[in-house]
Scaffold this motif. Sequence first.
Motif, PDB file in Angstrom:
ATOM      1  N   VAL A 239       0.835  -1.208   0.000  1.00 33.63           N
ATOM      2  CA  VAL A 239       0.000   0.000   0.000  1.00 33.63           C
ATOM      3  C   VAL A 239       0.866   1.254   0.000  1.00 33.63           C
ATOM      4  N   ILE A 240       1.950   1.246   0.772  1.00 36.79           N
ATOM      5  CA  ILE A 240       2.840   2.404   0.836  1.00 36.79           C
ATOM      6  C   ILE A 240       3.500   2.652  -0.521  1.00 36.79           C
ATOM      7  N   GLY A 241       3.779   1.581  -1.252  1.00 37.23           N
ATOM      8  CA  GLY A 241       4.495   1.719  -2.514  1.00 37.23           C
ATOM      9  C   GLY A 241       3.754   2.517  -3.557  1.00 37.23           C
ATOM     10  N   ILE A 242       2.424   2.423  -3.596  1.00 35.16           N
ATOM     11  CA  ILE A 242       1.658   3.067  -4.670  1.00 35.16           C
ATOM     12  C   ILE A 242       1.710   4.594  -4.616  1.00 35.16           C
ATOM     13  N   PRO A 243       1.464   5.242  -3.471  1.00 32.41           N
ATOM     14  CA  PRO A 243       1.544   6.708  -3.484  1.00 32.41           C
ATOM     15  C   PRO A 243       2.948   7.242  -3.717  1.00 32.41           C
ATOM     16  N   LEU A 244       3.961   6.410  -3.436  1.00 33.60           N
ATOM     17  CA  LEU A 244       5.333   6.856  -3.644  1.00 33.60           C
ATOM     18  C   LEU A 244       5.719   6.645  -5.096  1.00 33.60           C
ATOM     19  N   TYR A 245       5.870   7.741  -5.854  1.00 32.03           N
ATOM     20  CA  TYR A 245       6.307   7.605  -7.247  1.00 32.03           C
ATOM     21  C   TYR A 245       7.827   7.480  -7.247  1.00 32.03           C
ATOM     22  N   ILE A 246       8.305   6.229  -7.082  1.00 25.89           N
ATOM     23  CA  ILE A 246       9.731   5.971  -7.025  1.00 25.89           C
ATOM     24  C   ILE A 246      10.134   5.233  -8.288  1.00 25.89           C
ATOM     25  N   ARG A 247      11.056   5.794  -9.022  1.00 27.69           N
ATOM     26  CA  ARG A 247      11.552   5.138 -10.223  1.00 27.69           C
ATOM     27  C   ARG A 247      12.354   3.910  -9.838  1.00 27.69           C
ATOM     28  N   ALA A 248      12.519   2.988 -10.789  1.00 29.52           N
ATOM     29  CA  ALA A 248      13.271   1.753 -10.535  1.00 29.52           C
ATOM     30  C   ALA A 248      14.692   2.064 -10.070  1.00 29.52           C
ATOM     31  N   GLY A 274       4.478  -2.444  -5.851  1.00 27.29           N
ATOM     32  CA  GLY A 274       3.550  -1.341  -5.623  1.00 27.29           C
ATOM     33  C   GLY A 274       4.061  -0.031  -6.176  1.00 27.29           C
ATOM     34  N   SER A 275       5.347   0.261  -5.961  1.00 31.84           N
ATOM     35  CA  SER A 275       5.893   1.554  -6.375  1.00 31.84           C
ATOM     36  C   SER A 275       6.212   1.590  -7.867  1.00 31.84           C
ATOM     37  N   ALA A 276       6.691   0.474  -8.429  1.00 38.34           N
ATOM     38  CA  ALA A 276       7.024   0.454  -9.859  1.00 38.34           C
ATOM     39  C   ALA A 276       5.790   0.240 -10.724  1.00 38.34           C
ATOM     40  N   GLY A 277       4.816  -0.518 -10.224  1.00 40.18           N
ATOM     41  CA  GLY A 277       3.654  -0.865 -11.035  1.00 40.18           C
ATOM     42  C   GLY A 277       2.595   0.203 -11.122  1.00 40.18           C
ATOM     43  N   ALA A 278       2.538   1.071 -10.125  1.00 38.75           N
ATOM     44  CA  ALA A 278       1.504   2.127 -10.116  1.00 38.75           C
ATOM     45  C   ALA A 278       2.007   3.304  -9.301  1.00 38.75           C
ATOM     46  N   SER A 279       1.395   4.424  -9.484  1.00 38.46           N
ATOM     47  CA  SER A 279       1.689   5.634  -8.711  1.00 38.46           C
ATOM     48  C   SER A 279       0.498   6.569  -8.824  1.00 38.46           C
ATOM     49  N   LEU A 280       0.413   7.522  -7.924  1.00 39.78           N
ATOM     50  CA  LEU A 280      -0.679   8.492  -7.986  1.00 39.78           C
ATOM     51  C   LEU A 280      -0.621   9.275  -9.299  1.00 39.78           C
ATOM     52  N   THR A 281       0.601   9.585  -9.744  1.00 39.89           N
ATOM     53  CA  THR A 281       0.752  10.310 -11.003  1.00 39.89           C
ATOM     54  C   THR A 281       0.189   9.495 -12.164  1.00 39.89           C
ATOM     55  N   GLU A 282       0.499   8.206 -12.190  1.00 44.06           N
ATOM     56  CA  GLU A 282      -0.004   7.359 -13.261  1.00 44.06           C
ATOM     57  C   GLU A 282      -1.525   7.266 -13.221  1.00 44.06           C
ATOM     58  N   VAL A 283      -2.088   7.126 -12.009  1.00 44.21           N
ATOM     59  CA  VAL A 283      -3.544   7.031 -11.878  1.00 44.21           C
ATOM     60  C   VAL A 283      -4.212   8.287 -12.417  1.00 44.21           C
ATOM     61  N   ILE A 284      -3.618   9.446 -12.115  1.00 43.31           N
ATOM     62  CA  ILE A 284      -4.164  10.712 -12.623  1.00 43.31           C
ATOM     63  C   ILE A 284      -4.130  10.731 -14.150  1.00 43.31           C
ATOM     64  N   LEU A 285      -3.024  10.262 -14.735  1.00 40.69           N
ATOM     65  CA  LEU A 285      -2.911  10.214 -16.190  1.00 40.69           C
ATOM     66  C   LEU A 285      -3.893   9.216 -16.798  1.00 40.69           C
ATOM     67  N   LEU A 286      -4.110   8.106 -16.111  1.00 40.84           N
ATOM     68  CA  LEU A 286      -5.044   7.099 -16.613  1.00 40.84           C
ATOM     69  C   LEU A 286      -6.485   7.596 -16.617  1.00 40.84           C
ATOM     70  N   LYS A 287      -6.769   8.615 -15.811  1.00 41.98           N
ATOM     71  CA  LYS A 287      -8.127   9.178 -15.773  1.00 41.98           C
ATOM     72  C   LYS A 287      -8.531   9.745 -17.134  1.00 41.98           C
TER      73      LYS A 287
END
Length: 317
Positions: A239-248, A274-287
Amino acid sequence: MINITQTMLTETINMFVFLALELTVLFLVISYLVGILQEYIPPSKIQAILSGKKGKGYIVAGLLGAITPFCSCSTIPFLKGLLRANAGFGPMMVFLLASPLLNPIIIGLFAVTFGLTVTGFYFIIAMGVSVIAGFGLEKLGFEKYIKPEAKFNQAAPSPQTAATSAEKPACPASCSTKVTPVSKWRKIWLSTWRDFKKVLPYLILGIALGSMIYGFMPTEFVARVASENNPFAIPIAAVIGIPLYIRAEAVIPLSAALAAKGMSLGAVIALIIGSAGASLTEVILLKSIFKNQMIAAFLFVILSMAIGAGTLYQLIF
């Protein structure tokens, strides 16, 4: 107290220098090899392979995702191109899921940092779940949750534009520029170096954070919060990984430092997925592409993959 602080500082600096040298060389070598691959498999070729109502194969989509060096956000423009190329929905979803998780940079860093066994396990899980999820989402009819405007093709050229283009004389063969092998390899290297300069801030940040965690974070705290004995360590890490937009380039050294401090590898794998597969930024773009139902399904797949992979690793190894 002063001696302890000095020891921690020394360990931090040593870890920073080691990771900086190792990951810099690794990034440049892998990126250059990927550039050579892209000379023979350009993006237009990938779109052509995945075009068609039924797609050309889920496994092919996953493997193509694995050779494209995209993070979760840079996959979005390519996804839009696949939509406009009328790609099959199932393979397109496989590509969306697999591309950021299996890109060559993350696999290379994974192998060097955690070894081939952990890397092989990670690759099989990420590829397998991506293929199954893409197939399942298509069969469940989630294609209806693509926004209509996302499928619109580029506007056709106006008659005036077409006429103007037709009036332009074709360039004779004598004016074409021949690319020699030397200039091709140099072009790939220059592109690799540009990419390296772009990711360098993320790489340095990740190495710095990882080194500080390695040098200063108390082992007892990590062992208590994220060890194998804590049943909630894996879900929390996912869960923590997703909001963190951390590059590989950043998440691997960070995770290596956490693992060295006692974080279980199951939790480490969950954090990376969690961090590599999704991020808040990506979710916003997917909208701009998907309706909320599809975005919820996407997040469910990533979270399930992260928690399942971490849990399965703990059980097997």
